[in-house]
Design a protein around this motif. Structure first.
Motif, PDB file in Angstrom:
ATOM      1  N   PRO A   1     -32.275  14.771 -30.505  1.00 40.64           N
ATOM      2  CA  PRO A   1     -31.813  14.025 -29.335  1.00 40.64           C
ATOM      3  C   PRO A   1     -30.859  12.906 -29.727  1.00 40.64           C
ATOM      4  O   PRO A   1     -30.760  12.557 -30.909  1.00 40.64           O
ATOM      5  CB  PRO A   1     -33.104  13.464 -28.732  1.00 40.64           C
ATOM      6  CG  PRO A   1     -34.114  13.518 -29.819  1.00 40.64           C
ATOM      7  CD  PRO A   1     -33.708  14.604 -30.753  1.00 40.64           C
ATOM      8  N   ASN A   2     -30.177  12.345 -28.759  1.00 34.68           N
ATOM      9  CA  ASN A   2     -29.282  11.209 -28.992  1.00 34.68           C
ATOM     10  C   ASN A   2     -30.027  10.105 -29.700  1.00 34.68           C
ATOM     11  O   ASN A   2     -31.156   9.792 -29.348  1.00 34.68           O
ATOM     12  CB  ASN A   2     -28.777  10.667 -27.654  1.00 34.68           C
ATOM     13  CG  ASN A   2     -27.414  11.216 -27.333  1.00 34.68           C
ATOM     14  OD1 ASN A   2     -26.641  11.539 -28.246  1.00 34.68           O
ATOM     15  ND2 ASN A   2     -27.111  11.342 -26.059  1.00 34.68           N
ATOM     16  N   GLY A   3     -29.390   9.541 -30.715  1.00 35.56           N
ATOM     17  CA  GLY A   3     -29.999   8.415 -31.413  1.00 35.56           C
ATOM     18  C   GLY A   3     -30.996   8.816 -32.483  1.00 35.56           C
ATOM     19  O   GLY A   3     -31.651   7.957 -33.065  1.00 35.56           O
ATOM     20  N   SER A   4     -31.105  10.116 -32.775  1.00 43.04           N
ATOM     21  CA  SER A   4     -32.105  10.531 -33.767  1.00 43.04           C
ATOM     22  C   SER A   4     -31.614  10.366 -35.205  1.00 43.04           C
ATOM     23  O   SER A   4     -32.385  10.582 -36.138  1.00 43.04           O
ATOM     24  CB  SER A   4     -32.564  11.967 -33.498  1.00 43.04           C
ATOM     25  OG  SER A   4     -31.482  12.854 -33.508  1.00 43.04           O
ATOM     26  N   GLY A   5     -30.320  10.021 -35.387  1.00 44.78           N
ATOM     27  CA  GLY A   5     -29.826   9.721 -36.731  1.00 44.78           C
ATOM     28  C   GLY A   5     -28.901  10.760 -37.333  1.00 44.78           C
ATOM     29  O   GLY A   5     -28.520  10.665 -38.508  1.00 44.78           O
ATOM     30  N   LYS A   6     -28.475  11.742 -36.529  1.00 49.08           N
ATOM     31  CA  LYS A   6     -27.650  12.843 -37.052  1.00 49.08           C
ATOM     32  C   LYS A   6     -26.308  12.349 -37.585  1.00 49.08           C
ATOM     33  O   LYS A   6     -25.908  12.680 -38.701  1.00 49.08           O
ATOM     34  CB  LYS A   6     -27.431  13.896 -35.948  1.00 49.08           C
ATOM     35  CG  LYS A   6     -28.711  14.397 -35.309  1.00 49.08           C
ATOM     36  CD  LYS A   6     -28.460  15.436 -34.223  1.00 49.08           C
ATOM     37  CE  LYS A   6     -27.630  14.963 -33.031  1.00 49.08           C
ATOM     38  NZ  LYS A   6     -28.265  13.900 -32.223  1.00 49.08           N
ATOM     39  N   SER A   7     -25.587  11.575 -36.767  1.00 46.11           N
ATOM     40  CA  SER A   7     -24.265  11.094 -37.205  1.00 46.11           C
ATOM     41  C   SER A   7     -24.396  10.126 -38.380  1.00 46.11           C
ATOM     42  O   SER A   7     -23.549  10.105 -39.275  1.00 46.11           O
ATOM     43  CB  SER A   7     -23.537  10.401 -36.051  1.00 46.11           C
ATOM     44  OG  SER A   7     -23.221  11.340 -35.048  1.00 46.11           O
ATOM     45  N   THR A   8     -25.453   9.337 -38.381  1.00 48.73           N
ATOM     46  CA  THR A   8     -25.663   8.405 -39.492  1.00 48.73           C
ATOM     47  C   THR A   8     -25.878   9.177 -40.795  1.00 48.73           C
ATOM     48  O   THR A   8     -25.360   8.790 -41.849  1.00 48.73           O
ATOM     49  CB  THR A   8     -26.872   7.490 -39.198  1.00 48.73           C
ATOM     50  OG1 THR A   8     -26.644   6.816 -37.956  1.00 48.73           O
ATOM     51  CG2 THR A   8     -27.074   6.463 -40.293  1.00 48.73           C
TER      52      THR A   8
ATOM     53  N   ALA B   1     -32.410   4.342 -38.777  1.00 46.54           N
ATOM     54  CA  ALA B   1     -31.588   5.429 -38.218  1.00 46.54           C
ATOM     55  C   ALA B   1     -31.848   6.739 -38.961  1.00 46.54           C
ATOM     56  O   ALA B   1     -31.960   7.808 -38.363  1.00 46.54           O
ATOM     57  CB  ALA B   1     -30.113   5.055 -38.291  1.00 46.54           C
TER      58      ALA B   1
ATOM     59  N   PHE C   1     -30.484   0.001 -40.347  1.00 44.30           N
ATOM     60  CA  PHE C   1     -29.595  -1.048 -39.839  1.00 44.30           C
ATOM     61  C   PHE C   1     -30.516  -2.174 -39.372  1.00 44.30           C
ATOM     62  O   PHE C   1     -31.023  -2.123 -38.256  1.00 44.30           O
ATOM     63  CB  PHE C   1     -28.760  -0.547 -38.667  1.00 44.30           C
ATOM     64  CG  PHE C   1     -27.849   0.604 -38.990  1.00 44.30           C
ATOM     65  CD1 PHE C   1     -26.703   0.409 -39.769  1.00 44.30           C
ATOM     66  CD2 PHE C   1     -28.115   1.885 -38.514  1.00 44.30           C
ATOM     67  CE1 PHE C   1     -25.851   1.469 -40.055  1.00 44.30           C
ATOM     68  CE2 PHE C   1     -27.262   2.945 -38.791  1.00 44.30           C
ATOM     69  CZ  PHE C   1     -26.132   2.734 -39.568  1.00 44.30           C
TER      70      PHE C   1
HETATM   71  N1  ADP Z   1     -23.482   0.915 -37.332  1.00 47.90           N
HETATM   72  C1  ADP Z   1     -24.682   0.833 -36.753  1.00 47.90           C
HETATM   73  N2  ADP Z   1     -25.311  -0.368 -36.628  1.00 47.90           N
HETATM   74  C2  ADP Z   1     -26.517  -0.456 -36.038  1.00 47.90           C
HETATM   75  N3  ADP Z   1     -27.201   0.589 -35.533  1.00 47.90           N
HETATM   76  C3  ADP Z   1     -26.622   1.791 -35.616  1.00 47.90           C
HETATM   77  C4  ADP Z   1     -25.340   1.986 -36.223  1.00 47.90           C
HETATM   78  N4  ADP Z   1     -25.016   3.319 -36.170  1.00 47.90           N
HETATM   79  C5  ADP Z   1     -26.051   3.903 -35.554  1.00 47.90           C
HETATM   80  N5  ADP Z   1     -27.016   3.005 -35.222  1.00 47.90           N
HETATM   81  C6  ADP Z   1     -28.287   3.309 -34.571  1.00 47.90           C
HETATM   82  O1  ADP Z   1     -28.937   4.279 -35.359  1.00 47.90           O
HETATM   83  C7  ADP Z   1     -29.605   5.235 -34.542  1.00 47.90           C
HETATM   84  C8  ADP Z   1     -29.083   6.638 -34.851  1.00 47.90           C
HETATM   85  O2  ADP Z   1     -27.750   6.780 -34.356  1.00 47.90           O
HETATM   86  P1  ADP Z   1     -26.864   8.075 -34.610  1.00 47.90           P
HETATM   87  O3  ADP Z   1     -26.904   8.410 -36.044  1.00 47.90           O
HETATM   88  O4  ADP Z   1     -25.542   7.836 -34.000  1.00 47.90           O
HETATM   89  O5  ADP Z   1     -27.677   9.172 -33.784  1.00 47.90           O
HETATM   90  P2  ADP Z   1     -27.215  10.619 -33.281  1.00 47.90           P
HETATM   91  O6  ADP Z   1     -25.939  10.982 -33.958  1.00 47.90           O
HETATM   92  O7  ADP Z   1     -28.363  11.506 -33.629  1.00 47.90           O
HETATM   93  O8  ADP Z   1     -27.046  10.481 -31.788  1.00 47.90           O
HETATM   94  C9  ADP Z   1     -29.406   4.780 -33.110  1.00 47.90           C
HETATM   95  O9  ADP Z   1     -30.504   3.998 -32.736  1.00 47.90           O
HETATM   96  C10 ADP Z   1     -28.147   3.940 -33.193  1.00 47.90           C
HETATM   97  O10 ADP Z   1     -28.100   2.978 -32.174  1.00 47.90           O
END
Ligand code: ADP
Ligand code: MG
Length: 252
Positions: A46-53, A27, A22
């Motif tokens: 950890p939070n923000g490691s990219g799992k949901s992405t 991510a 992004f």
């Molecule tokens: N749509 C988006 N636009 C910009 N940054 C994003 C977006 N979605 C996630 N991020 C960033 O990507 C990184 C990974 O996020 P995320 O996948 O939600 O992590 P997790 O699920 O492991 O907590 C974070 O730094 C988050 O802020």
């Protein structure tokens, strides 16, 4: 890794060097995985490691920067998100996404879109079965916003499994649940496995992951830092440091 490389033997889902950036935020930054059918896989991080992405990219909701996904050997990396469900992949979201102005039953019925228009009867029977199984049959006429968070998660779970997916992606399925609710979800996941549903779970709850998963991956800053048997992955020094914190590493 070249897109033309042959698919790995027997893999249900192959993840090939996938990246999602992004702007400057990497991510997901070069992840490769090989998911075999009939197993429960977990991703810690950890939070923000990219799992949901990563889950977002797998379901084609989030555009990817590079790499490829192959489901049963077929590259679906350029197909629209709606086709992913029809291939046999279903998911739940980290934050519950239900239609608030529709009943529990209608929400679950939405998951049957893959059954086609001719099988309305089959869809109705399948919805009944799944509502029963998740203990939400009595509340089928209620709207989600009248339910507790744990109940809403069950409805979402029901919507995901009603299509009989071959791969189920779960983003923090037990977040906000109490211990007995967590155990119920764990039991349900093992039942689904016995029915042949391969699962890929993103979770914070380390104990639940160790108890439930056959194979674990650990992520940090968009990259894989460990993978293997769950008890070994959680003991890995890099995982202890990244996920559990240095203090936890010292006391483990
Ligand atoms: N749509 C988006 N636009 C910009 N940054 C994003 C977006 N979605 C996630 N991020 C960033 O990507 C990184 C990974 O996020 P995320 O996948 O939600 O992590 P997790 O699920 O492991 O907590 C974070 O730094 C988050 O802020
Ligand atoms: Mg997340």
């Amino acid at each position: 890794m070249a897109d033309t490389e042959p698919a790995q033997d027997g893999a249900l889902l192959e993840v090939r060097d996938v990246a999602v950036h992004f702007g400057g935020v990497k991510a997901v930054d070069g992840i490769s995985m090989n998911l075999q059918p009939g197993r429960i896989y977990g991703v810690l991080g950890p939070n923000g490691s990219g799992k949901s992405t990563l889950l977002g990219a797998m379901t084609r909701l989030t555009p990817m920067t590079r790499g490829a996904f192959l489901f049963e050997g077929e590259d679906y990396s350029r197909r629209p998100a709606r086709t992913v469900h029809h291939m046999g992949i279903a998911r739940t979201f980290q934050t519950v996404r239900l239609l608030e102005d529709r009943s529990v039953r209608d929400n679950v019925l939405l998951g049957t879109d893959t059954l086609g228009k001719n099988s309305r009867k089959e869809a109705v029977a399948r919805v009944d079965e799944v509502l029963e199984r998740l203990g939400i049959r009595e509340i089928e006429r209620v709207r989600p916003d009248e339910l507790s968070y744990g109940m809403q998660r069950r409805v979402e779970f029901a919507r995901a499994i009603v299509s009989r997916p071959r791969l189920l992606l779960l983003d923090e399925p037990t977040a906000g649940m109490n211990t007995s609710e967590r155990e119920e979800i764990g039991a349900l996941m093992r039942q689904l496995l016995a029915e042949g549903v391969t699962q890929f779970i993103v979770e914070h709850d380390v104990q639940m992951m160790v108890d439930t998963c056959d194979h674990l991956y650990a992520m940090n800053f968009g990259k894989l830092i460990a993978e293997g048997a769950p008890t070994e992955v959680v003991r890995d020094p890099a995982v202890q440091e990244a996920y559990l914190g240095k203090a936890a590493g010292r006391h483990a």
